[in-house]
Design a protein around this motif. Structure first.
Motif, PDB file in Angstrom:
ATOM      1  N   GLU A 189      51.346  39.625  42.088  1.00  0.00           N
ATOM      2  CA  GLU A 189      51.074  39.219  40.704  1.00  0.00           C
ATOM      3  C   GLU A 189      52.367  38.842  39.997  1.00  0.00           C
ATOM      4  O   GLU A 189      52.393  37.908  39.194  1.00  0.00           O
ATOM      5  CB  GLU A 189      50.371  40.351  39.952  1.00  0.00           C
ATOM      6  CG  GLU A 189      49.968  39.975  38.530  1.00  0.00           C
ATOM      7  CD  GLU A 189      49.074  40.995  37.884  1.00  0.00           C
ATOM      8  OE1 GLU A 189      49.426  41.468  36.778  1.00  0.00           O
ATOM      9  OE2 GLU A 189      48.018  41.325  38.475  1.00  0.00           O
ATOM     10  N   ASN A 211      46.523  31.476  39.258  1.00  0.00           N
ATOM     11  CA  ASN A 211      45.541  32.196  40.066  1.00  0.00           C
ATOM     12  C   ASN A 211      45.906  32.136  41.540  1.00  0.00           C
ATOM     13  O   ASN A 211      46.676  31.281  41.968  1.00  0.00           O
ATOM     14  CB  ASN A 211      44.113  31.713  39.830  1.00  0.00           C
ATOM     15  CG  ASN A 211      43.938  30.192  39.829  1.00  0.00           C
ATOM     16  OD1 ASN A 211      42.823  29.713  39.806  1.00  0.00           O
ATOM     17  ND2 ASN A 211      44.994  29.417  39.875  1.00  0.00           N
ATOM     18  N   ASP A 212      45.330  33.085  42.283  1.00  0.00           N
ATOM     19  CA  ASP A 212      45.601  33.216  43.711  1.00  0.00           C
ATOM     20  C   ASP A 212      44.298  33.001  44.461  1.00  0.00           C
ATOM     21  O   ASP A 212      43.283  33.631  44.162  1.00  0.00           O
ATOM     22  CB  ASP A 212      46.150  34.626  43.988  1.00  0.00           C
ATOM     23  CG  ASP A 212      46.638  34.813  45.419  1.00  0.00           C
ATOM     24  OD1 ASP A 212      45.966  34.299  46.343  1.00  0.00           O
ATOM     25  OD2 ASP A 212      47.663  35.473  45.616  1.00  0.00           O
ATOM     26  N   GLU A 214      43.242  33.988  47.186  1.00  0.00           N
ATOM     27  CA  GLU A 214      42.690  35.171  47.837  1.00  0.00           C
ATOM     28  C   GLU A 214      41.895  36.059  46.883  1.00  0.00           C
ATOM     29  O   GLU A 214      41.191  36.971  47.326  1.00  0.00           O
ATOM     30  CB  GLU A 214      43.808  35.971  48.507  1.00  0.00           C
ATOM     31  CG  GLU A 214      44.439  35.240  49.691  1.00  0.00           C
ATOM     32  CD  GLU A 214      45.449  36.082  50.447  1.00  0.00           C
ATOM     33  OE1 GLU A 214      45.753  37.210  49.989  1.00  0.00           O
ATOM     34  OE2 GLU A 214      45.930  35.623  51.503  1.00  0.00           O
ATOM     35  N   THR A 215      41.995  35.818  45.577  1.00  0.00           N
ATOM     36  CA  THR A 215      41.238  36.612  44.600  1.00  0.00           C
ATOM     37  C   THR A 215      40.036  35.834  44.059  1.00  0.00           C
ATOM     38  O   THR A 215      39.423  36.259  43.088  1.00  0.00           O
ATOM     39  CB  THR A 215      42.142  37.036  43.424  1.00  0.00           C
ATOM     40  OG1 THR A 215      42.537  35.862  42.679  1.00  0.00           O
ATOM     41  CG2 THR A 215      43.380  37.758  43.918  1.00  0.00           C
ATOM     42  N   GLN A 220      33.523  35.506  40.988  1.00  0.00           N
ATOM     43  CA  GLN A 220      34.680  36.393  40.827  1.00  0.00           C
ATOM     44  C   GLN A 220      35.946  35.561  40.966  1.00  0.00           C
ATOM     45  O   GLN A 220      36.164  34.910  41.981  1.00  0.00           O
ATOM     46  CB  GLN A 220      34.653  37.515  41.871  1.00  0.00           C
ATOM     47  CG  GLN A 220      33.464  38.452  41.727  1.00  0.00           C
ATOM     48  CD  GLN A 220      33.425  39.120  40.363  1.00  0.00           C
ATOM     49  OE1 GLN A 220      34.414  39.700  39.897  1.00  0.00           O
ATOM     50  NE2 GLN A 220      32.283  39.043  39.704  1.00  0.00           N
ATOM     51  N   HIS A 221      36.769  35.568  39.950  1.00  0.00           N
ATOM     52  CA  HIS A 221      37.922  34.662  39.925  1.00  0.00           C
ATOM     53  C   HIS A 221      38.968  35.251  38.994  1.00  0.00           C
ATOM     54  O   HIS A 221      38.891  35.089  37.776  1.00  0.00           O
ATOM     55  CB  HIS A 221      37.461  33.285  39.429  1.00  0.00           C
ATOM     56  CG  HIS A 221      38.484  32.206  39.562  1.00  0.00           C
ATOM     57  ND1 HIS A 221      38.165  30.914  39.920  1.00  0.00           N
ATOM     58  CD2 HIS A 221      39.839  32.210  39.365  1.00  0.00           C
ATOM     59  CE1 HIS A 221      39.258  30.174  39.936  1.00  0.00           C
ATOM     60  NE2 HIS A 221      40.287  30.955  39.601  1.00  0.00           N
ATOM     61  N   LYS A 222      39.939  35.919  39.570  1.00  0.00           N
ATOM     62  CA  LYS A 222      40.990  36.498  38.737  1.00  0.00           C
ATOM     63  C   LYS A 222      41.958  35.409  38.305  1.00  0.00           C
ATOM     64  O   LYS A 222      42.479  34.649  39.123  1.00  0.00           O
ATOM     65  CB  LYS A 222      41.757  37.579  39.502  1.00  0.00           C
ATOM     66  CG  LYS A 222      42.847  38.252  38.664  1.00  0.00           C
ATOM     67  CD  LYS A 222      43.549  39.355  39.446  1.00  0.00           C
ATOM     68  CE  LYS A 222      44.647  40.006  38.601  1.00  0.00           C
ATOM     69  NZ  LYS A 222      45.345  41.082  39.342  1.00  0.00           N
ATOM     70  N   THR A 234      44.646  38.569  31.310  1.00  0.00           N
ATOM     71  CA  THR A 234      43.963  38.452  32.595  1.00  0.00           C
ATOM     72  C   THR A 234      42.451  38.428  32.426  1.00  0.00           C
ATOM     73  O   THR A 234      41.900  39.178  31.622  1.00  0.00           O
ATOM     74  CB  THR A 234      44.357  39.623  33.518  1.00  0.00           C
ATOM     75  OG1 THR A 234      45.778  39.608  33.696  1.00  0.00           O
ATOM     76  CG2 THR A 234      43.690  39.500  34.883  1.00  0.00           C
ATOM     77  N   GLN A 236      38.669  38.111  34.880  1.00  0.00           N
ATOM     78  CA  GLN A 236      38.218  38.467  36.225  1.00  0.00           C
ATOM     79  C   GLN A 236      37.119  37.570  36.779  1.00  0.00           C
ATOM     80  O   GLN A 236      36.790  37.655  37.965  1.00  0.00           O
ATOM     81  CB  GLN A 236      37.712  39.926  36.231  1.00  0.00           C
ATOM     82  CG  GLN A 236      38.758  40.954  35.838  1.00  0.00           C
ATOM     83  CD  GLN A 236      39.918  41.047  36.814  1.00  0.00           C
ATOM     84  OE1 GLN A 236      39.787  40.692  37.980  1.00  0.00           O
ATOM     85  NE2 GLN A 236      41.064  41.524  36.347  1.00  0.00           N
TER      86      GLN A 236
END
Length: 256
Positions: A189, A211-212, A214-215, A220-222, A234, A236
């Motif tokens: 992060e 954003n990454d 892998e998340t 669902q999207h961090k 942030t 989620q």
């Protein structure tokens, strides 16, 4: 407000039946557009053929592009007509476009012919210069085949760097509240925020959504929204990201 949103992923043609592209679905851009529309804003939505998009409605103008060059041309046309209140640049733009293709045999023949003119193959500097000149000349070869034959065992695809679309947005629309996006894969992060802040400063954005990959899974999207002061918030899910962006853009627009 009058909002311009880019979403989806550009593709670059190899020939008339093949292209290179990315995996962007445009779902986050669609959600952002729908959230702005629900708040009564006007949206110009620039997207790609394979991407999802909001349902047609009077306040929505959808423009379709495929390549990065088409994106650049479309944006410049829109900027010549409209001073947008905000630009949300969520499209995944190809870093490279196709230049030409060569079969393995043609590549070897052309490179060998060029190197064969050298007197001293042990002169590394001269050898590198000849190889570079050869690559430049090969890259300028006109790709005129509508469908590249598949008889060669190895096909060499020449790619050249595309212009960075985000780099021109502030210059062309200085009044707009600019939201950029940065996607990385498998980073901490802290690194994600550091890179996001760097992109924000370089391109004079008001916000960056970092954003990454892998998340990201379905809805669902961090996402980490970074402002011009380097402060972060942030979310989620795609819906949370969209609402956060809309809230921040509206707040900044009201306070201008």
């Amino acid at each position: 407000m009058n909002i311009l949103i880019t979403a989806g992923g550009t593709s670059e043609k190899i020939d008339n039946v093949r292209s290179i592209t990315n995996h962007s679905t445009g779902r986050l851009g669609k959600t952002i557009a729908e959230t702005f529309l629900a708040q009564g804003h006007l949206v110009t939505y620039v997207t790609t053929p394979q991407a999802v998009r909001p349902a047609k409605q009077p306040e929505l103008n959808i423009l379709e592009i495929e390549t990065t060059k088409e994106l650049e041309t479309t944006l410049l046309e829109q900027f010549a007509q409209t001073a947008f209140d905000s630009i949300i640049h969520s499209m995944a733009v190809s870093d490279f476009t196709t230049e030409t293709t060569l079969s393995e045999e043609t590549f070897i023949d052309q490179l060998s012919e060029k190197i064969g003119t050298l007197g001293d193959l042990n002169d590394t500097r001269q050898l590198k210069e000849h190889i570079q000149i050869s690559l430049d000349e090969m890259g300028e070869t006109v790709q005129d085949q509508k469908k590249i034959p598949s008889k060669t065992d190895r096909l060499l695809l020449f790619l050249k760097k595309n212009p960075k679309i985000i780099a021109m947005l502030r210059e062309k629309q200085p009044q707009a509240i600019l939201v950029g996006f940065k996607l990385l894969v498998g980073v901490s992060e802290a690194e994600l925020i550091q890179v996001g802040r760097s992109i924000l400063a370089k391109n004079q954005c008001d916000f960056i959504l970092a954003n990454d990959l892998e998340t990201i899974q379905g809805e669902q999207h961090k996402g980490i929204l970074i402002n011009a002061l380097g402060q972060t918030q942030t979310a989620q899910t795609k819906a949370e990201i969209a609402q956060l962006i809309v809230n921040k853009v509206e707040e900044k627009w009201r306070n201008q």
